[in-house]
Design an enzyme around this catalytic site. Structure first.
Site, PDB file in Angstrom:
ATOM      1  N   ALA A 268       0.811  -1.218   0.000  1.00 22.69           N
ATOM      2  CA  ALA A 268       0.000   0.000   0.000  1.00 22.69           C
ATOM      3  C   ALA A 268       0.845   1.268   0.000  1.00 22.69           C
ATOM      4  O   ALA A 268       0.353   2.350  -0.266  1.00 22.69           O
ATOM      5  CB  ALA A 268      -0.933   0.000   1.203  1.00 22.69           C
TER       6      ALA A 268
ATOM      7  N   ARG B 224      10.161   7.393  -2.558  1.00 19.92           N
ATOM      8  CA  ARG B 224      11.536   7.496  -3.067  1.00 19.92           C
ATOM      9  C   ARG B 224      11.681   7.049  -4.521  1.00 19.92           C
ATOM     10  O   ARG B 224      12.713   7.258  -5.135  1.00 19.92           O
ATOM     11  CB  ARG B 224      12.472   6.679  -2.152  1.00 19.92           C
ATOM     12  CG  ARG B 224      12.640   7.305  -0.787  1.00 19.92           C
ATOM     13  CD  ARG B 224      13.250   6.325   0.220  1.00 19.92           C
ATOM     14  NE  ARG B 224      12.241   5.408   0.781  1.00 19.92           N
ATOM     15  CZ  ARG B 224      12.502   4.447   1.681  1.00 19.92           C
ATOM     16  NH1 ARG B 224      13.750   4.257   2.097  1.00 19.92           N
ATOM     17  NH2 ARG B 224      11.549   3.666   2.145  1.00 19.92           N
TER      18      ARG B 224
ATOM     19  N   LYS C 211       4.775   1.738  -6.383  1.00 20.61           N
ATOM     20  CA  LYS C 211       6.098   1.085  -6.403  1.00 20.61           C
ATOM     21  C   LYS C 211       6.046  -0.375  -6.845  1.00 20.61           C
ATOM     22  O   LYS C 211       6.853  -0.813  -7.661  1.00 20.61           O
ATOM     23  CB  LYS C 211       6.747   1.203  -5.026  1.00 20.61           C
ATOM     24  CG  LYS C 211       8.094   0.525  -4.953  1.00 20.61           C
ATOM     25  CD  LYS C 211       8.919   0.957  -3.778  1.00 20.61           C
ATOM     26  CE  LYS C 211       8.392   0.445  -2.467  1.00 20.61           C
ATOM     27  NZ  LYS C 211       9.261   0.854  -1.353  1.00 20.61           N
TER      28      LYS C 211
ATOM     29  N   ASP D 285       7.871  -4.984  -2.008  1.00 25.52           N
ATOM     30  CA  ASP D 285       9.065  -4.366  -2.596  1.00 25.52           C
ATOM     31  C   ASP D 285      10.338  -5.162  -2.304  1.00 25.52           C
ATOM     32  O   ASP D 285      11.440  -4.649  -2.402  1.00 25.52           O
ATOM     33  CB  ASP D 285       9.210  -2.907  -2.132  1.00 25.52           C
ATOM     34  CG  ASP D 285       9.515  -2.781  -0.649  1.00 25.52           C
ATOM     35  OD1 ASP D 285       9.377  -3.778   0.083  1.00 25.52           O
ATOM     36  OD2 ASP D 285       9.903  -1.671  -0.223  1.00 25.52           O
TER      37      ASP D 285
ATOM     38  N   GLY E 211      16.002  -2.238   8.944  1.00 25.31           N
ATOM     39  CA  GLY E 211      15.868  -2.415  10.379  1.00 25.31           C
ATOM     40  C   GLY E 211      16.971  -3.351  10.860  1.00 25.31           C
ATOM     41  O   GLY E 211      17.336  -4.292  10.158  1.00 25.31           O
TER      42      GLY E 211
ATOM     43  N   ARG F 232       7.421  -9.173 -37.358  1.00 19.06           N
ATOM     44  CA  ARG F 232       6.327  -8.725 -36.488  1.00 19.06           C
ATOM     45  C   ARG F 232       5.382  -9.866 -36.094  1.00 19.06           C
ATOM     46  O   ARG F 232       5.475 -10.967 -36.623  1.00 19.06           O
ATOM     47  CB  ARG F 232       5.574  -7.589 -37.194  1.00 19.06           C
ATOM     48  CG  ARG F 232       6.457  -6.338 -37.347  1.00 19.06           C
ATOM     49  CD  ARG F 232       5.773  -5.292 -38.193  1.00 19.06           C
ATOM     50  NE  ARG F 232       4.427  -5.062 -37.747  1.00 19.06           N
ATOM     51  CZ  ARG F 232       3.464  -4.530 -38.509  1.00 19.06           C
ATOM     52  NH1 ARG F 232       3.721  -4.193 -39.757  1.00 19.06           N
ATOM     53  NH2 ARG F 232       2.249  -4.345 -38.024  1.00 19.06           N
TER      54      ARG F 232
ATOM     55  N   ASN G  96      -1.797  -4.972 -48.448  1.00 15.88           N
ATOM     56  CA  ASN G  96      -2.784  -5.768 -47.700  1.00 15.88           C
ATOM     57  C   ASN G  96      -3.940  -4.938 -47.142  1.00 15.88           C
ATOM     58  O   ASN G  96      -4.920  -5.483 -46.699  1.00 15.88           O
ATOM     59  CB  ASN G  96      -2.094  -6.511 -46.555  1.00 15.88           C
ATOM     60  CG  ASN G  96      -1.382  -5.559 -45.605  1.00 15.88           C
ATOM     61  OD1 ASN G  96      -0.925  -4.506 -46.015  1.00 15.88           O
ATOM     62  ND2 ASN G  96      -1.304  -5.932 -44.341  1.00 15.88           N
ATOM     63  N   TYR G  97      -3.806  -3.633 -47.159  1.00  9.93           N
ATOM     64  CA  TYR G  97      -4.758  -2.788 -46.432  1.00  9.93           C
ATOM     65  C   TYR G  97      -5.444  -1.828 -47.394  1.00  9.93           C
ATOM     66  O   TYR G  97      -4.780  -1.082 -48.115  1.00  9.93           O
ATOM     67  CB  TYR G  97      -3.976  -2.016 -45.361  1.00  9.93           C
ATOM     68  CG  TYR G  97      -4.836  -1.219 -44.415  1.00  9.93           C
ATOM     69  CD1 TYR G  97      -5.963  -1.771 -43.813  1.00  9.93           C
ATOM     70  CD2 TYR G  97      -4.487   0.088 -44.084  1.00  9.93           C
ATOM     71  CE1 TYR G  97      -6.731  -1.036 -42.924  1.00  9.93           C
ATOM     72  CE2 TYR G  97      -5.245   0.830 -43.186  1.00  9.93           C
ATOM     73  CZ  TYR G  97      -6.370   0.263 -42.620  1.00  9.93           C
ATOM     74  OH  TYR G  97      -7.125   0.986 -41.734  1.00  9.93           O
TER      75      TYR G  97
ATOM     76  N   ARG H  78       2.556  -4.631 -66.227  1.00 13.79           N
ATOM     77  CA  ARG H  78       3.234  -3.335 -66.173  1.00 13.79           C
ATOM     78  C   ARG H  78       3.093  -2.685 -67.549  1.00 13.79           C
ATOM     79  O   ARG H  78       2.868  -3.380 -68.550  1.00 13.79           O
ATOM     80  CB  ARG H  78       4.712  -3.519 -65.803  1.00 13.79           C
ATOM     81  CG  ARG H  78       5.489  -4.291 -66.841  1.00 13.79           C
ATOM     82  CD  ARG H  78       6.898  -4.653 -66.383  1.00 13.79           C
ATOM     83  NE  ARG H  78       7.639  -5.274 -67.464  1.00 13.79           N
ATOM     84  CZ  ARG H  78       8.566  -6.189 -67.302  1.00 13.79           C
ATOM     85  NH1 ARG H  78       8.890  -6.613 -66.086  1.00 13.79           N
ATOM     86  NH2 ARG H  78       9.199  -6.687 -68.333  1.00 13.79           N
TER      87      ARG H  78
HETATM   88  C1  UD1 Z   1      10.838  -2.078   6.185  1.00 18.17           C
HETATM   89  C2  UD1 Z   1      11.053  -2.537   7.616  1.00 18.17           C
HETATM   90  C3  UD1 Z   1      12.574  -2.676   7.876  1.00 18.17           C
HETATM   91  C4  UD1 Z   1      13.156  -3.663   6.892  1.00 18.17           C
HETATM   92  C5  UD1 Z   1      12.825  -3.255   5.446  1.00 18.17           C
HETATM   93  C6  UD1 Z   1      13.231  -4.358   4.517  1.00 18.17           C
HETATM   94  C7  UD1 Z   1       9.240  -1.538   8.919  1.00 18.17           C
HETATM   95  C8  UD1 Z   1       8.864  -0.528   9.927  1.00 18.17           C
HETATM   96  N1  UD1 Z   1      10.506  -1.557   8.531  1.00 18.17           N
HETATM   97  O1  UD1 Z   1      11.433  -0.798   6.039  1.00 18.17           O
HETATM   98  O2  UD1 Z   1      12.812  -3.122   9.196  1.00 18.17           O
HETATM   99  O3  UD1 Z   1      14.537  -3.769   7.075  1.00 18.17           O
HETATM  100  O4  UD1 Z   1      11.403  -3.034   5.273  1.00 18.17           O
HETATM  101  O5  UD1 Z   1      13.017  -4.018   3.172  1.00 18.17           O
HETATM  102  O6  UD1 Z   1       8.392  -2.304   8.526  1.00 18.17           O
HETATM  103  N2  UD1 Z   1       3.573  -0.485   3.539  1.00 18.17           N
HETATM  104  C9  UD1 Z   1       2.193  -0.422   3.488  1.00 18.17           C
HETATM  105  N3  UD1 Z   1       1.562   0.519   4.201  1.00 18.17           N
HETATM  106  C10 UD1 Z   1       2.225   1.417   4.971  1.00 18.17           C
HETATM  107  C11 UD1 Z   1       3.614   1.359   5.016  1.00 18.17           C
HETATM  108  C12 UD1 Z   1       4.263   0.394   4.291  1.00 18.17           C
HETATM  109  O7  UD1 Z   1       1.558  -1.223   2.812  1.00 18.17           O
HETATM  110  O8  UD1 Z   1       1.548   2.238   5.611  1.00 18.17           O
HETATM  111  C13 UD1 Z   1       4.259  -1.519   2.743  1.00 18.17           C
HETATM  112  C14 UD1 Z   1       5.074  -0.934   1.630  1.00 18.17           C
HETATM  113  O9  UD1 Z   1       4.298  -0.834   0.446  1.00 18.17           O
HETATM  114  C15 UD1 Z   1       6.223  -1.924   1.488  1.00 18.17           C
HETATM  115  C16 UD1 Z   1       6.355  -2.509   2.897  1.00 18.17           C
HETATM  116  O10 UD1 Z   1       5.164  -2.209   3.574  1.00 18.17           O
HETATM  117  O11 UD1 Z   1       5.887  -2.973   0.598  1.00 18.17           O
HETATM  118  C17 UD1 Z   1       7.550  -1.921   3.646  1.00 18.17           C
HETATM  119  O12 UD1 Z   1       7.421  -0.527   3.718  1.00 18.17           O
HETATM  120  P1  UD1 Z   1       8.627   0.458   3.432  1.00 18.17           P
HETATM  121  O13 UD1 Z   1       8.162   1.843   3.636  1.00 18.17           O
HETATM  122  O14 UD1 Z   1       9.280   0.129   2.146  1.00 18.17           O
HETATM  123  O15 UD1 Z   1       9.576   0.075   4.664  1.00 18.17           O
HETATM  124  P2  UD1 Z   1      11.152   0.179   4.765  1.00 18.17           P
HETATM  125  O16 UD1 Z   1      11.517   1.534   5.175  1.00 18.17           O
HETATM  126  O17 UD1 Z   1      11.785  -0.379   3.558  1.00 18.17           O
HETATM  127 CA    CA Z   2      11.068  -1.085   1.610  1.00 18.93          CA
END
Ligand code: UD1
Ligand code: CA
Length: 462
Positions: free
Chosen positions: A18, A23, A30, A116, A153, A344, A397-398, A451
């Protein structure tokens, strides 16, 4: 850890997607960004789907750009897939909470993945799930020993056991030095929902963090554990365009390595693009400049040369492609294409066919040994065996509204600069004189000349 003898219990999957993906600086969500021919979210779904035991549910959490993702997901039609929405992006824990309505009474394991983190391997996922059962944990976190730690993290241990996870932004100097990183992939048991209800947004971003469930479950008296993957690459998160391109490079490295092992030559690996799903036969040689996009199968002993782009095509043994663009075609054995041909969709070129310089084919079935060597357009056509098509031949053809078909029988010879005004049929063994504009069918064995007769007049010089 390896638990190959251990039987995996039922599980369901929650995929988080979500997030805005700020970034990426993109209007596209994303998880819809393309990695080697498929969106990030599809990589995650495929990793989950290739587990031996199939998930009971795949719940995808959508928010930003949900309509685009939803449209894609309905097109690929995955079994047991459900979509839930996170209206406001209040953090990863809040995102998982949205899946509660689907999985509230579910008693199996709940595998939580990030949309992601696309390069995750199904073997690692299976080890993660098995670990949660084997150690009777309420949560197993997938971690990796990282060299590139920034943004991840950190896994904080106490007396050798998992203690908590601290985000980069909240970590102190010594925590920042920890090289054990959180992959964002977790296996929970049914205590997930209770733990989530206790998450508070006590961090620098004021978000509900899924990572807080580690400490919360501990305080609930539940055990938590870790599975550590040796390959930090498989847990690489994609947060910006640089990381997307790095993931692309990783996939290419993997692919190229496998191709080398199976006997394919690539002259300069830095100058080719080869999709993850390409199948290429032994002793085929790939020269610099070749771009092999998705759904391509190449046979043995082929040569692919110079600035060629190939997508959705099958090319059989011994064929040579040089400086050409091929899309949606089936190409037989020992076929020569190029330089500078455009093949094609719907082109079917049988064994030993040659399509040469600046020629284009579309929806054209060309039987074996036939040649279209120079400057021709063969569209909506059926060409028999051993036909020679002279330079500059065009199938007209067209008519501005409909497409019509041209049929040219086997062993016929088409002189240069012939126009076929379709629909038109030429029988076998016919000869079409150069410069003819063919408007009526030509029966087998006939010579057609269509021709204007040449006239000679006196040249007037002023
Ligand atoms: C997150 C982890 C981090 C980990 C990293 C690995 C947390 C707090 N941190 O950080 O510890 O090392 O992933 O890639 O989870 N998302 C939602 N809704 C939200 C927020 C996020 O669906 O409100 C989803 C994002 O779309 C994404 C995933 O959760 O797919 C992670 O969110 P992201 O903001 O990318 O977290 P990171 O900062 O990468
Ligand atoms: Ca992430």
């Amino acid at each position: 850890m390896e638990f190959s003898g251990f039987i995996m219990k039922n599980f369901s999957v929650v995929i988080l997607g979500a997030g805005v993906g700020t970034r990426m600086r993109s209007s596209l969500p994303k998880i819809m960004h393309n990695l080697s021919g498929k969106p990030l979210i599809k990589w995650v779904i495929d990793a989950v789907s290739s587990l031996n035991l199939k998930p009971d549910n795949i719940v995808v959490v959508l928010g930003y750009g949900a309509d685009k993702v939803e449209k894609y997901l309905s097109e690929i039609n995955i079994k047991n897939l459900k979509i839930v929405y996170q209206k406001e992006q209040l953090g990863s824990a809040h995102a998982v909470m949205q899946a509660e309505k689907v999985l509230k009474n579910y008693s199996g394991n709940i595998l939580v993945l990030s949309g992601d983190v696309p390069l995750i391997n199904s073997k690692t996922l299976s080890a993660l799930i098995k670990n949660n059962d084997k150690t009777a944990s309420s949560l197993t976190v997938l971690a990796a020993e990282g060299t590139n730690l920034f943004g991840y993290g950190r896994i904080v241990k106490k007396d050798g056991f998992l203690e908590k996870i601290v985000e980069e932004k909240d970590a102190n100097i010594s925590e920042k030095r920890i090289n054990l990183i959180n992959s964002g992939i977790y296996c929970f048991d049914k205590n997930l929902w209770k733990a989530l209800s206790k998450v508070k947004p006590n961090n620098s971003k004021k978000e509900y963090y899924i990572t807080d469930t580690v400490a919360i479950l501990k305080s609930m008296g539940k055990s938590t554990s870790l599975t550590v993957t040796k390959d930090e690459n498989e847990v690489k998160g994609i947060n910006n365009r640089l990381e997307l391109s790095q993931a692309e490079a990783l996939l290419k490295d993997r692919k190229v390595k496998r191709l080398f092992e199976s006997g394919v030559s690539i002259i300069d690996t830095s100058k080719v693009y080869i999709s993850y799903d390409a199948k290429i036969g032994q002793d085929t040689v790939i020269y610099p400049g070749v771009f092999i996009d998705t759904s391509v199968i190449v046979g043995k002993n082929c040569i692919l040369k110079g600035s060629s782009y190939i997508i959705d095509a099958r090319i059989d043994d011994g064929s040579i492609i040089s400086y050409s663009y091929i899309n949606g075609a089936i190409i037989g054995k020992n076929v020569k294409i190029g330089p500078f041909s455009h093949i094609r969709p719907g082109s079917v070129l049988k064994d030993n066919v040659k399509v040469g310089n600046f020629s284009e084919t579309k929806k054209a079935a060309i039987a074996k040994n036939s040649k279209v060597s120079h400057l021709s357009y063969i569209g909506d056509a059926e060409v028999g065996e051993d036909v020679n098509i002279g330079a500059g031949t065009i199938t007209c053809n067209y008519d501005g509204i409909n497409k019509h078909k041209t049929v040219i029988g086997s062993n016929s010879f088409v002189g240069s600069n012939v126009n076929f005004i379709a629909p038109v049929k030429v029988g076998n063994n016919a000869l079409i004189a150069a410069g003819s504009t063919v408007t009526r069918d030509v029966p087998a064995g006939k010579l057609a000349i269509a021709r204007a007769r040449q006239e000679l007049k006196r040249r007037i010089i002023k």
